[in-house]
Design a protein around this motif. Structure first.
Motif, PDB file in Angstrom:
ATOM      1  N   UNK A 240       0.809  -1.217   0.000  1.00 50.17           N
ATOM      2  CA  UNK A 240       0.000   0.000   0.000  1.00 50.17           C
ATOM      3  C   UNK A 240       0.840   1.263   0.000  1.00 50.17           C
ATOM      4  N   UNK A 241       0.178   2.411  -0.157  1.00 54.92           N
ATOM      5  CA  UNK A 241       0.853   3.700  -0.047  1.00 54.92           C
ATOM      6  C   UNK A 241       0.731   4.160   1.405  1.00 54.92           C
ATOM      7  N   UNK A 242       1.883   4.383   2.042  1.00 52.59           N
ATOM      8  CA  UNK A 242       1.869   4.677   3.474  1.00 52.59           C
ATOM      9  C   UNK A 242       2.314   6.113   3.736  1.00 52.59           C
ATOM     10  N   UNK A 243       1.449   6.844   4.429  1.00 50.42           N
ATOM     11  CA  UNK A 243       1.682   8.260   4.722  1.00 50.42           C
ATOM     12  C   UNK A 243       1.761   8.426   6.236  1.00 50.42           C
ATOM     13  N   UNK A 244       2.899   8.929   6.727  1.00 51.28           N
ATOM     14  CA  UNK A 244       2.995   9.185   8.166  1.00 51.28           C
ATOM     15  C   UNK A 244       3.148  10.682   8.407  1.00 51.28           C
ATOM     16  N   UNK A 245       3.020  11.086   9.664  1.00 52.92           N
ATOM     17  CA  UNK A 245       3.111  12.506  10.032  1.00 52.92           C
ATOM     18  C   UNK A 245       4.302  12.761  10.935  1.00 52.92           C
ATOM     19  N   UNK A 246       4.863  13.943  10.823  1.00 54.44           N
ATOM     20  CA  UNK A 246       5.945  14.355  11.713  1.00 54.44           C
ATOM     21  C   UNK A 246       5.615  15.752  12.225  1.00 54.44           C
ATOM     22  N   UNK A 247       5.445  15.855  13.528  1.00 52.30           N
ATOM     23  CA  UNK A 247       5.134  17.146  14.150  1.00 52.30           C
ATOM     24  C   UNK A 247       6.390  17.659  14.834  1.00 52.30           C
ATOM     25  N   UNK A 248       6.850  18.845  14.448  1.00 49.09           N
ATOM     26  CA  UNK A 248       8.079  19.386  15.030  1.00 49.09           C
ATOM     27  C   UNK A 248       7.842  20.772  15.614  1.00 49.09           C
ATOM     28  N   UNK A 255      12.461  18.826   7.638  1.00 54.65           N
ATOM     29  CA  UNK A 255      12.755  18.006   6.458  1.00 54.65           C
ATOM     30  C   UNK A 255      13.791  16.918   6.760  1.00 54.65           C
ATOM     31  N   UNK A 256      14.911  17.245   7.441  1.00 55.94           N
ATOM     32  CA  UNK A 256      15.878  16.179   7.761  1.00 55.94           C
ATOM     33  C   UNK A 256      15.250  15.021   8.546  1.00 55.94           C
ATOM     34  N   UNK A 257      14.400  15.345   9.522  1.00 56.43           N
ATOM     35  CA  UNK A 257      13.786  14.283  10.327  1.00 56.43           C
ATOM     36  C   UNK A 257      12.792  13.465   9.508  1.00 56.43           C
ATOM     37  N   UNK A 258      12.099  14.125   8.596  1.00 54.76           N
ATOM     38  CA  UNK A 258      11.159  13.413   7.729  1.00 54.76           C
ATOM     39  C   UNK A 258      11.923  12.455   6.809  1.00 54.76           C
ATOM     40  N   UNK A 259      13.038  12.944   6.239  1.00 50.65           N
ATOM     41  CA  UNK A 259      13.874  12.094   5.359  1.00 50.65           C
ATOM     42  C   UNK A 259      14.424  10.899   6.133  1.00 50.65           C
ATOM     43  N   UNK A 260      14.836  11.164   7.365  1.00 50.08           N
ATOM     44  CA  UNK A 260      15.362  10.106   8.231  1.00 50.08           C
ATOM     45  C   UNK A 260      14.306   9.005   8.425  1.00 50.08           C
ATOM     46  N   UNK A 261      13.054   9.432   8.631  1.00 51.47           N
ATOM     47  CA  UNK A 261      11.969   8.462   8.820  1.00 51.47           C
ATOM     48  C   UNK A 261      11.739   7.656   7.547  1.00 51.47           C
ATOM     49  N   UNK A 262      11.768   8.323   6.384  1.00 49.07           N
ATOM     50  CA  UNK A 262      11.559   7.618   5.107  1.00 49.07           C
ATOM     51  C   UNK A 262      12.651   6.574   4.890  1.00 49.07           C
ATOM     52  N   UNK A 263      13.883   6.940   5.244  1.00 48.07           N
ATOM     53  CA  UNK A 263      15.009   6.017   5.090  1.00 48.07           C
ATOM     54  C   UNK A 263      14.894   4.853   6.069  1.00 48.07           C
ATOM     55  N   UNK A 264      14.546   5.201   7.305  1.00 44.56           N
ATOM     56  CA  UNK A 264      14.502   4.192   8.361  1.00 44.56           C
ATOM     57  C   UNK A 264      13.403   3.155   8.135  1.00 44.56           C
TER      58      UNK A 264
END
Lengths: 328, 328
Positions: A240-248, A255-264
């Motif tokens: 599926x297409x998975x969309x998560x949220x990051x609240x900062x 953006x760095x933390x969002x990229x980190x999550x996508x990589x992880x």
């Protein structure tokens, strides 16, 4: 949460101080209404599989962490569920069927226009001399339009409301729910807007941590919740297409933390937002791109909702995902 | 909650490990809307003082304890506010004016019949072909009757809704509110049904206790909340009739613990109830008497509410209190 057999201390630790998700499920009891949850969701998914509809699984609102076995006190995560409930309406408008897995008594799609406000239920109505209840004139037109949309979504079986309260309640239903949605393969989207607790008291430790006053104070020791996005992306809902949220709260980290999550975790989209401006601007981040969506002053003056910009973007990304297995 | 100057450790301790209530107020900032709260309440109290009405100050719902300065997480006390909201209706029926100080988004008098249920707001209505919204026939009669009662209470200025969220919010408003009600002397009743936190993190300690993960875990150290019933009974509202609640899980402790509270704080009535049977039976305990109130099977089958038995008893006790300064 009922008590379970004592688990040896060693398996509480995976070497990084956080238990594995499968250990979490072994240590906690599933919610009593899980079979009913699964039955309703299965029927809904089979219906939309047969009609080849796209389905979005939305999680919304905050989870609670019980501090006692006879739960009177708990740690709560602040979230009214506005993001999830508002998004659900725009997904329905875009033709999706919506599974709305929400915290009990949080904001609901369509109903949201009349709850959690300064007005109580009865404040929208007046009692007429003929013994009938009528909508106050200033609310009548919008309430009619909202009601028609809501009833249309129900009549066409395109909305399923399912709820949760506690963290284990949420996690068992997340696992079970995403596995059922996975039958739709790439036609399912997962929109994880719920505010999930980072810390919990394991059932096995809860007895000794039952709240009591000692020398006037109280000490609580909580464990970190394992990261459930990992098995969700890798196993439960991998197509599926998975969309998560990051609240900062710090813009430079967004953006760095969002990229980190996508990589992880290896999923497709992170929606980054700042605590203070989350209703006006968000950043959509994929493996290959990032895009800022922001309301103009004029849009804000006309009460345009940021979700009316977010959802069409996600619909396009999902279209690409179905067509090519990529987000672009 | 904003940060305040650092308070020396010594004054955190009154020798029993619990700070004094006046120290609590020095250590915490009052809520921003306290002046507005006081203004509304003063006007309401003066109105009913002039017309010589009896007024009950009801607290209802649970307080939250913030765990961080930028509050995303908090400890909550479970309480929907049903006891307070239901009681308010019976006090209004008995001719009282009601100050309803409730947790934001908790259950409200009259509105309660249509919220916090399995139905959403719009589920009570149908869209008619002429473009109007109508109450579904099965709900119409009761909703009309409820609406008429609610509007009558509002029109006669006999209900004032005031809200709180956090523990300091509640405590500042409790102090301020009971002092304003005290202008009515013995014609005021205080019905303290809110579920108030026992533990809190002082603002001064909150920075260091801001939630962060260390070795996968989290340790929270909380202080005990001072007992506010003491100054309330002795100073803030000493001439009024004060009713507190005691929720227990062990039946044998119910009456002894209630008596202990009456002795310790010197107020007039404790309503004892068990967690599991609180909607069917309560015990009314005064300095000289105790009385069990219980619904019969038949009453339960007819959805009679236990508050319809409690309130007339309290009205009688309040009548005695006004006439003789005693509860009998």
């Amino acid at each position: 949460m009922s008590e379970v057999a004592v688990v040896p201390e060693t398996i509480l630790d995976n070497g990084q101080g956080v238990i594995d998700f499968d250990v979490y499920f072994e240590m906690n009891e599933p919610p009593a209404n899980l079979p009913e949850f699964e039955e309703k969701l299965s029927a809904f998914v089979e219906y939309h599989k047969a009609t080849n509809n796209k389905v979005v699984f939305i999680t919304s609102g905050g989870t609670t962490v019980p501090l006692e076995n006879q739960t009177v006190r708990f740690i709560d995560n602040f979230s009214n569920g506005n993001r999830g409930a508002t998004s659900a309406e725009y997904f329905l408008e875009a033709g999706y069927a919506v599974v709305f897995m929400h915290r009990q008594n949080s904001v609901l799609p369509y109903h949201r226009h009349y709850t959690h406000s300064n007005l109580g239920f009865l404040d929208y109505f007046e009692a007429k001399e003929d013994g009938s209840v009528q909508v106050c004139p200033q609310y009548a037109t919008k309430m009619y339009q909202t009601l028609v949309k809501y009833q249309e979504a129900k009549k066409s079986n395109r909305i399923l409301m399912l709820d949760f309260v506690t963290l284990p309640d949420y996690l068992f239903k997340l696992q079970s729910g995403t596995k059922i949605l996975a039958r739709l393969e790439n036609r399912a989207m997962y929109y994880l807007a719920a505010a999930v607790s980072d810390f919990f008291i394991p059932s096995t430790k809860m007895a000794e941590h039952k709240i009591q006053s000692r020398d006037g104070g109280l000490t609580l020791t909580l464990d970190q919740v394992p990261k459930f996005l990992k098995p969700l992306v890798s196993h439960w809902a991998s197509k599926g297409l998975i969309v998560s949220f990051k609240l900062e709260t710090d813009t430079t980290l967004l953006v760095p933390k969002a990229r980190q999550a996508l990589t992880r975790y290896g999923h497709q989209v992170v929606i980054g937002n700042m605590l203070k401006t989350r209703k006006q601007t968000v950043t959509l981040i994929t493996q290959h791109s990032q895009k800022v969506l922001a309301l103009t002053k004029e849009q804000m003056n006309h009460d345009v909702e940021i979700e009316s910009l977010i959802i069409p973007q996600l619909v396009q990304i999902h279209q690409n995902w179905i067509a090519s297995g990529d987000t672009e």
